[in-house]
Design an enzyme around this catalytic site. Structure first.
Site, PDB file in Angstrom:
ATOM      1  CG  HIS A 273     -36.114  16.226 -18.755  1.00  0.00           C
ATOM      2  ND1 HIS A 273     -34.961  16.010 -18.043  1.00  0.00           N
ATOM      3  CD2 HIS A 273     -36.434  15.047 -19.324  1.00  0.00           C
ATOM      4  CE1 HIS A 273     -34.579  14.758 -18.189  1.00  0.00           C
ATOM      5  NE2 HIS A 273     -35.462  14.143 -18.965  1.00  0.00           N
TER       6      HIS A 273
ATOM      7  CE1 TYR B  56     -31.426   5.572 -13.073  1.00  0.00           C
ATOM      8  CE2 TYR B  56     -30.396   7.249 -11.711  1.00  0.00           C
ATOM      9  CZ  TYR B  56     -30.556   5.918 -12.065  1.00  0.00           C
ATOM     10  OH  TYR B  56     -29.872   4.931 -11.380  1.00  0.00           O
TER      11      TYR B  56
END
Ligand code: XMP
Length: 566
Positions: free
Chosen positions: A222, A136
């Site tokens: 990630h 994000y």
């Protein structure tokens, strides 16, 4: 059991958001004290800790809400660079004193094209400091710098193979040409912002890593989770090769800084501490004692619910070996009297919490003037208390009707560990020379054996449980499994069953072995202990402990069970 349920990072409702998610033994003690202070109407001042004087440098993670954000801060700190996780809208005035060397924008559950989606403050781009957007956070960078983000037609979730297209990027130093990464996103970047280029791609993400010449980068995956094996290297490259950090966050450094700071803060004042033998309170006491010696008094309450040899071992270490000023109170009868006839687990907890405060205040009032209350508050508690879901505040609710500390005690808080993660606290303990068995102790709940003794708690049952637990611990340690297990202990049930020993019929208690693996106690898996070890434990217990004639192994995970039985 690691549970990376990062379903577009929307936090899954945690199976258990009650006080039972607390993981450290010491949280319990500090919660009692916290409630007591609240009720006494005193709000002790919490002073911000200095990090490392003139050399201080920090990486700031701006938090957009992913539940794995703490991992980012931990990974950066493991690379010996100080890192703080702060709300995404933290004002610059709070960040500047930390001497930031770069920003990481975290993942989060929102979509940047939604109305009111959280974005990064202007200073992130205006400061000229390097920026790394993760998932994000990358979309935030893309949107704010003029790119385009759209809802993806296909969600990408799970492992993906990352192919590097720009091997010269400083982010990729030491990386192979392709490597596995962990993806969890729905939205994707349709168009990169002006000045950016793609540095790596996956099959589904042409812009898996992007960057510009001003050291602003974005990662679609990630790096902070274990499923991205090279994630640590990428984060390390960011802090050293892009942000130019020196790496002065070491435990030795922390200890000397923090001792200086404690001396400064306390001056000639007097400090009290509730010692429980848990990792946090032991480390906090040792650190403070090292800094100010006998100005510290520790109160060690024996509530009669501790395990075998626990009192003796603690007194030996803290009183005899370290020479601390310890007030030892054997309050066994007080606690057991109040627990007479009580079978409800919540009622047990409440009584033990209340009684603890009563004993603590009785003892504290005998000391005379006290200025500070030391507590083993850790960084996750500090972060949690900023966010809306706080395990501490949840626990406070469940214990709300205990009494406060005496009104004349206006205490300031001394929390030298409030910037540390648990693993860092253990390292501090080791650095201070605490015995390994103390530094690596498994969590033990504040209400102790009372919640492992199902039904009414009596001296007789506690003794039976202690003997069985001692055998289990002994065997687990002999098998070298102690540190691999989150917790391992015995539960004494209220069930009795028939057995036969020699020529005699027995009618004894049923005891259960509980052994789990876990990362944080939110979820846990029952440990696959070897059969022959289970056999040895069971054998020894029924042969050596009077009163137990049957042993079972608890093979349920959390959820749907909990780790403790009560
Ligand atoms: P459960 O049983 O909820 O436990 O899965 C999660 C973790 O919290 C500990 N625990 C407690 N710790 N006071 C504490 O200080 C309590 O009342 C309490 N209840 C559970 C438990 O040992 C495990 O580590």
């Amino acid at each position: 059991m690691v549970n990376y349920s990062m379903d577009n990072e929307k936090s899954i409702a945690h199976p258990d958001e009650s006080r039972r998610v607390s993981t450290t033994d010491d949280i319990e003690v500090s919660t009692y004290l916290e409630i007591a202070r609240e009720i006494g109407g005193q709000q002790p001042a919490v002073t911000e800790e200095a990090v490392s004087g003139a050399e201080r440098e920090a990486i700031i993670v701006l938090d957009f809400g992913s539940q794995y954000n703490m991992n980012i801060a931990r990974r950066v700190r493991e690379a010996q660079v100080y890192c703080e996780l702060l709300p995404h809208d933290t004002p610059w005035e709070k960040i500047a004193p930390l001497n930031p060397k770069g920003f990481i924008l975290s993942g989060g559950p929102a979509s940047v094209y939604e109305k009111n989606a959280p974005l990064a403050p202007a200073y992130v781009y205006e400061s000229g400091l390097p920026v790394l957007g993760i998932c994000y956070g990358m979309q935030v960078v893309a949107k704010q710098l003029g790119g385009q983000v759209t809802p993806g037609t296909r969600r990408e979730y799970g492992h993906a193979v990352l192919h590097l297209s720009d091997m010269d990027s400083p982010l990729f130093a030491g990386l192979p040409e392709s490597t596995t990464v962990w993806m969890s996103h729905g939205d994707k970047i349709e168009e990169m912002p002006p000045g950016f280029k793609a540095l790596a791609y996956t099959e589904n993400s042409p812009y898996a890593v992007i960057g510009n010449s001003k050291n602003i980068f974005g990662l679609q995956f990630h790096p902070e989770v274990a499923h991205t094996p090279e994630g640590k290297t990428i984060l390390r490259n960011f802090v050293y090769k892009v942000c130019g950090c020196k790496g002065n966050w070491t435990i030795g450094h922390f200890v000397s800084e923090s001792m200086e700071r404690i001396r400064e803060q306390v001056g000639n004042g007097r400090v009290i501490n509730a010692l429980s033998g848990g990792v946090d309170s032991s480390v906090v006491a040792t650190l403070i004692h090292r800094a100010i010696g006998d100005q510290l008094t520790c109160i060690f309450v024996n509530n009669g619910l501790l395990r075998r040899e626990e009192v003796e071992r603690n007194l030996k270490v803290f009183k005899n070996n370290l020479g601390m000023n310890i007030i030892y109170v054997d309050a066994t009868d007080r606690f057991l009297d109040r627990l007479k006839g009580v079978t409800d687990p919540e009622e047990k907890r409440k009584i033990i919490g209340e009684e603890f405060i009563r004993v603590f205040e009785d003892e504290a009032s005998k000391i005379g003037r006290v200025d500070f209350l030391a507590q083993g508050t850790l960084y996750p508690d500090v972060i949690e208390s900023v966010s809306s879901v706080s395990t501490v505040s949840a626990k406070i609710k469940s214990h709300h009707n205990v009494g406060g500390l005496p009104a004349q005690m206006t205490l300031k808080l001394l929390e030298p560990l409030r910037l540390l993660f648990k693993d860092e606290v253990r390292q501090v303990g080791a650095e201070l020379g605490l015995p390994e068995e103390m530094v690596w102790r498994q969590p033990f709940p504040g209400p102790g054996l009372a919640i492992r003794c199902i039904g009414e708690v009596t001296k007789e049952k506690l003794e039976i449980l202690r003997s069985a637990d001692f055998i289990l611990m002994n065997e687990i340690k002999k098998a070298k499994l102690y540190r691999q297990l989150w917790q391992s202990f015995m539960v004494l049930t209220d069930v009795r069953s028939v057995g036969v020993m020699g020529d005699f019929r027995t009618y004894g208690y049923l005891a259960a072995i509980r052994a789990v693996t876990s990362e944080d106690a939110m979820t846990a898996d029952w440990a696959r202990l070897p059969y022959d070890l289970l056999a040895r434990i069971s054998n020894r217990i029924v042969n050596e402990v009077d009163g137990i004639n049957r042993v079972v192994y608890d093979i349920t995970s959390k959820p749907p069970s909990t780790i403790e039985w009560e």
